[in-house]
Enzyme design. Sequence first.
Site, mmCIF file in Angstrom:
data_model
loop_
_atom_site.group_PDB
_atom_site.id
_atom_site.type_symbol
_atom_site.label_atom_id
_atom_site.label_comp_id
_atom_site.label_asym_id
_atom_site.label_seq_id
_atom_site.Cartn_x
_atom_site.Cartn_y
_atom_site.Cartn_z
ATOM 1 N N LYS A 269 4.862 9.329 8.509
ATOM 2 C CA LYS A 269 4.802 8.814 9.876
ATOM 3 C C LYS A 269 5.908 9.388 10.788
ATOM 4 O O LYS A 269 5.836 10.558 11.178
ATOM 5 C CB LYS A 269 4.811 7.285 9.839
ATOM 6 C CG LYS A 269 3.587 6.731 9.060
ATOM 7 C CD LYS A 269 3.581 5.227 8.985
ATOM 8 C CE LYS A 269 2.585 4.725 7.961
ATOM 9 N NZ LYS A 269 1.178 4.750 8.428
ATOM 10 N N ASP B 272 9.330 2.741 -0.834
ATOM 11 C CA ASP B 272 8.317 3.416 -0.016
ATOM 12 C C ASP B 272 8.654 3.123 1.442
ATOM 13 O O ASP B 272 8.325 2.059 1.962
ATOM 14 C CB ASP B 272 6.924 2.900 -0.388
ATOM 15 C CG ASP B 272 5.855 3.484 0.537
ATOM 16 O OD1 ASP B 272 4.664 3.241 0.274
ATOM 17 O OD2 ASP B 272 6.215 4.149 1.529
ATOM 18 N N TYR C 64 0.864 -1.187 0.000
ATOM 19 C CA TYR C 64 0.000 0.000 0.000
ATOM 20 C C TYR C 64 0.894 1.228 0.000
ATOM 21 O O TYR C 64 1.827 1.315 0.800
ATOM 22 C CB TYR C 64 -0.895 -0.026 1.237
ATOM 23 C CG TYR C 64 -1.810 1.178 1.417
ATOM 24 C CD1 TYR C 64 -1.617 2.063 2.479
ATOM 25 C CD2 TYR C 64 -2.862 1.413 0.540
ATOM 26 C CE1 TYR C 64 -2.457 3.162 2.649
ATOM 27 C CE2 TYR C 64 -3.711 2.513 0.710
ATOM 28 C CZ TYR C 64 -3.496 3.379 1.772
ATOM 29 O OH TYR C 64 -4.333 4.465 1.944
HETATM 30 P P1 KE4 Z 1 -0.632 8.286 4.523
HETATM 31 O O1 KE4 Z 1 -1.192 8.990 3.309
HETATM 32 O O2 KE4 Z 1 -1.689 7.467 5.254
HETATM 33 O O3 KE4 Z 1 0.138 9.208 5.457
HETATM 34 O O4 KE4 Z 1 0.478 7.256 4.015
HETATM 35 C C1 KE4 Z 1 0.141 6.296 3.054
HETATM 36 C C2 KE4 Z 1 1.098 5.124 3.161
HETATM 37 C C3 KE4 Z 1 2.107 5.002 2.225
HETATM 38 N N1 KE4 Z 1 2.991 3.981 2.283
HETATM 39 C C4 KE4 Z 1 2.903 3.042 3.254
HETATM 40 C C5 KE4 Z 1 3.905 1.929 3.277
HETATM 41 C C6 KE4 Z 1 1.896 3.122 4.238
HETATM 42 O O5 KE4 Z 1 1.807 2.157 5.191
HETATM 43 C C7 KE4 Z 1 0.974 4.176 4.198
HETATM 44 C C8 KE4 Z 1 -0.157 4.313 5.202
HETATM 45 N N2 KE4 Z 1 -0.223 3.293 6.177
HETATM 46 C C9 KE4 Z 1 -1.540 3.049 6.728
HETATM 47 C C10 KE4 Z 1 -1.455 1.817 7.621
HETATM 48 N N3 KE4 Z 1 -1.410 0.628 6.865
HETATM 49 C C11 KE4 Z 1 -2.046 4.256 7.471
HETATM 50 C C12 KE4 Z 1 -3.270 3.986 8.301
HETATM 51 C C13 KE4 Z 1 -4.514 4.460 7.585
HETATM 52 O O6 KE4 Z 1 -4.674 4.224 6.385
HETATM 53 O O7 KE4 Z 1 -5.351 5.044 8.313
#
Ligand code: KE4
Length: 428
Positions: free
Chosen positions: A267, A239, A144
């Site tokens: 994060k 990523d 993701y």
């Molecule tokens: P954000 O747009 O949520 O800040 O980041 C996206 C993203 C990009 N790359 C990786 C590897 C990520 O894990 C994420 C977002 N992680 C999720 C948890 N699996 C955030 C939690 C959520 O979606 O509320």
Amino acid sequence: MIYKRSSALFAEAQKVIPGGVNSPVRAFKAVGGDPIFVKEAKGAYLYDEDGNRLIDYINSWGPMILGHAHPPVLNAVIEKAKKGTSFGMPTEIETQIAELAVSMVPNIDKIRFVNSGTEACMSAVRLARGFTKKDKIIKFAGCYHGHSDSFLIQAGSGAVTFGSPNSPGVTEGTAKDTLLARYNDLGHVEGIINSNKGEIACIIVEPVAGNMGCIPPSEGFLEGLRSLCDANDILLVFDEVMTGFRLAKGGVQELLDVDADIVTFGKVIGGGLPVGAFAARTEIMNQLAPLGPVYQAGTLSGNPLAMAAGLAMLTELNENTGIFDSIGQKTKYLHKGMTEVLNEKNVTHTINRIGSMISVHFCENPVTDFESAAKGNNETFKKFFHGMLDQGIYIAPSAFESWFITEALTYGDLDETIKAVATTAESL
Ligand code: KE4
């Protein structure tokens, strides 16, 4: 545990916010029941609206590596806020955190700050396409990279939890430029490259996957991607939104000694405020506006308040690199303890762990990609989740997520957690 007030708040929230949440995974759809509403948090603990104290193994999905309301971060934010929060004009603190990040992470000369991991990954792919003048990208099923259209093609995490890998609203035109490979399967990647010769701008990968649960790369996988990219004029995008500044000071590039061309962050880099970033060597980054033709922008990008939180966080991690080993040892201790009690109760399971990322899967097969992760018994996971929650332990409300260990955890917290696993295992 009583969750009456959380349920009441959830009912109110659903009247004005779709699903009552601002990000789907928080809605507990994968595990059932109403989500917990948090009133405040400190260190390793969440305090919910019903007065329950929960030991937190999610830590806002990664950022709180030093614990919630960590004083150096908190004080930096408070002091900065007194001077104004955002000007839409350059500030010195952006250069300070940029210089620090560049000094900590291998193979990057320049960095651009944005407001989320999604923005970072979306911008990184546009930059890769602009730099290589090619359209297609390879991503991995179960990985993701945020919710921009090019990635919502069998996304991992939330979308997989909802069992709707292809999100409505993503056009065929967009989807055709995203090619899907199996994680840890170099042969599959090579086949896709050979079927799309000269058309692939980049391979984007979670160098340690965290959206299928935690899945470390198999021996030689990342090195193989590096070689395939070098041989085919493809950029390798790591990523590191989850792994950056968590698995090592220099992230997975440092930990596993594999070089990426573009690296994305989120994060931890924001210390709990909205910060994402993407970085690369100068010749790539100079393609970005206003220097180059690849457009990317953001009203709140690099705002001093978020930069203050990020700078305080990165400063502490840079000056105390022993933290990475310390949380790695705590994660190993937790792994050992959970394995012992689950085996004692004859619970079929497998645990994946690397550094301070860990996940529990209720299947006997090794979990090395999306397909094997999906073999986990979700009914068992749901019971496990609620059993742990009822004992004051908050783990990921989805089997397709990693847990994120914080340095604020004590070994007493870990023992309490292992005991909760033993009790919960009775009902699995
Ligand atoms: P954000 O747009 O949520 O800040 O980041 C996206 C993203 C990009 N790359 C990786 C590897 C990520 O894990 C994420 C977002 N992680 C999720 C948890 N699996 C955030 C939690 C959520 O979606 O509320």
